[in-house]
Write an enzyme that holds these catalytic residues in place. Structure first.
Site, mmCIF file in Angstrom:
data_model
loop_
_atom_site.group_PDB
_atom_site.id
_atom_site.type_symbol
_atom_site.label_atom_id
_atom_site.label_comp_id
_atom_site.label_asym_id
_atom_site.label_seq_id
_atom_site.Cartn_x
_atom_site.Cartn_y
_atom_site.Cartn_z
ATOM 1 N N THR A 13 0.819 -1.217 0.000
ATOM 2 C CA THR A 13 0.000 0.000 0.000
ATOM 3 C C THR A 13 0.852 1.265 0.000
ATOM 4 O OG1 THR A 13 -1.760 -1.139 1.144
ATOM 5 C CG2 THR A 13 -1.753 1.232 1.360
ATOM 6 N N SER A 59 0.973 -10.151 -0.323
ATOM 7 C CA SER A 59 0.354 -11.488 -0.301
ATOM 8 C C SER A 59 1.003 -12.383 -1.359
ATOM 9 C CB SER A 59 -1.140 -11.387 -0.561
ATOM 10 O OG SER A 59 -1.716 -10.557 0.411
ATOM 11 N N ASP A 90 0.758 -6.939 4.941
ATOM 12 C CA ASP A 90 0.098 -8.235 5.164
ATOM 13 C C ASP A 90 1.073 -9.349 5.566
ATOM 14 O OD1 ASP A 90 -2.277 -7.038 4.606
ATOM 15 O OD2 ASP A 90 -2.522 -7.874 2.601
ATOM 16 N N GLN A 272 -2.276 -20.299 19.897
ATOM 17 C CA GLN A 272 -3.140 -19.398 19.118
ATOM 18 C C GLN A 272 -3.228 -18.025 19.773
ATOM 19 O OE1 GLN A 272 -6.975 -21.289 18.534
ATOM 20 N NE2 GLN A 272 -6.014 -23.132 17.732
HETATM 21 N N1 ASP Z 1 -2.222 -5.821 0.675
HETATM 22 C C1 ASP Z 1 -1.195 -4.879 1.055
HETATM 23 C C2 ASP Z 1 0.112 -5.626 1.130
HETATM 24 O O1 ASP Z 1 0.398 -6.270 2.083
HETATM 25 C C3 ASP Z 1 -1.541 -4.239 2.344
HETATM 26 C C4 ASP Z 1 -0.558 -3.226 2.855
HETATM 27 O O2 ASP Z 1 0.455 -2.922 2.268
HETATM 28 O O3 ASP Z 1 -0.814 -2.691 3.928
HETATM 29 O O4 ASP Z 1 0.872 -5.584 0.200
#
Ligand code: ASP
Length: 336
Positions: A13, A59, A90, A272
């Protein structure tokens, strides 16, 4: 002498801006970063940039990406005093954990940061996260560790976890104190920061991806666990248990786990719960696991545990070596 910091941009992001025409968020051209953040020109250090071929959402991170990052750091290690990695939030804690094992005898700061709101959004947290991360990487107070800096707090990377996707304080580290707080002053907790190693940096490459995180829940069928034996390549399981390392005490469940262990799979017990630690000597439900050969993962995070398992399974071929090394603290990930 001004310190030299290398900023490695990978995506996430933090690297997004709004396209004025379409209004969609798109990755920005990293070469224009000083246009986006003119403050960078006024920091008291020399900054250089390195951008990955393709900006990715974190991701999509895979072990090969961790190796690419480690190799950039290895190649540029002597040219810079510190490194800042811009990364999606993430899977940031996985990358930080993996790097902490790969970069043995790290003597310089490697600070991962990112943001919850894109750089090109007015209320963005990207600017202050990035600017302070650079300041830490160039700080007189040396932090020779892989860290995550986020929302005013500096975490040991392999102790942190992303716990919210909606607030600015995305990360927490319940089992280990923060290494620094960036308020009006930058306050480092010197007692918690790892000492600078005497030996030279050694970068260890390679991960074994034939592993699994298995989260227990009431109702998990032993038949499902038995089916895992069909995966011939499976080498390790991180078992996410209840509370302080507890699991069902039924013979059926324990027999299923024991069969996996007898088939050569290493099973590591972590909780957990984000805070607290596994104690396989406390309740009957934990003792059962201990007695069939499950290893206690102490107070490690899931991210630290699974990357450690992948790292060690690649490094050692004998199961007893892997088990011995899992119990050791390698990069501050485990309280002994
Ligand atoms: N989906 C994004 C990532 O992990 C979320 C972020 O950067 O906060 O690349």
């Amino acid at each position: 002498m001004k310190k030299r910091v290398l900023i490695i941009y990978t995506g996430g992001t933090i690297g997004m801006i709004r396209d004025h025409k379409t209004k969609a968020l798109i990755p920005f051209n990293f070469r224009t970063i000083t246009d986006q953040i003119p403050e960078l020109k006024h920091l008291n250090c020399h900054i250089a940039f390195h951008a990955s071929q393709k900006a990715i959402d974190s991701s999509d991170v895979q072990p090969a990406f961790w190796e690419e990052l480690a190799s950039i750091i290895e190649k540029k290690y002597h040219q810079y005093d510190g490194f800042v990695i811009l990364h999606g939030t993430d899977t940031m804690a996985y990358t930080a954990s993996a790097l902490s094992y790969m970069l043995e005898n790290l003597g310089k700061p490697v600070i991962l940061t990112g943001s919850q709101l894109p750089l090109g959004v007015i209320r963005t947290d990207a600017k202050r996260n990035l600017i302070t991360a650079i300041e830490i990487a160039a700080s007189k107070k040396l932090v020779p560790e892989v860290c995550i800096y986020f929302n005013s707090q500096l975490f040991r990377g392999n102790r942190a976890e992303k716990f919210t996707s909606s607030k600015f304080d995305a990360f927490q580290s319940l089992n280990f104190p923060v290494l620094a707080e960036a308020g009006v002053e930058m306050v480092f907790d010197e007692r918690m920061i790892l000492p600078k190693p005497k030996k030279k940096l050694k970068v260890n490459y390679g991960f074994n991806e034939h592993v699994l995180v298995l989260k227990l829940f009431p109702g998990l069928s032993p038949a499902v666990i038995d089916a895992l034996s069909e995966i011939k390549s499976l080498r390790g399981i991180v078992l996410e248990t209840f509370g302080s390392g507890n699991a069902p005490s039924t013979k059926k469940f324990l027999d299923s786990i024991e069969r996996l262990i007898k088939n050569g799979i290493v099973v590591l017990n972590i909780s957990q719960c984000s805070g607290g630690m596994v104690n396989q000597n406390k309740y009957e439900t934990g003792i059962g696991l201990r007695d069939i050969g499950v290893i206690s993962g102490g107070d490690m995070t899931t991210e630290a545990a699974i990357t450690k398992m992948m790292f060690l399974l690649n490094r050692y071929s004998s199961r007893s070596d892997v088990k011995r090394e899992l119990k050791k603290d390698h990069a501050g990930e485990l309280s002994l």
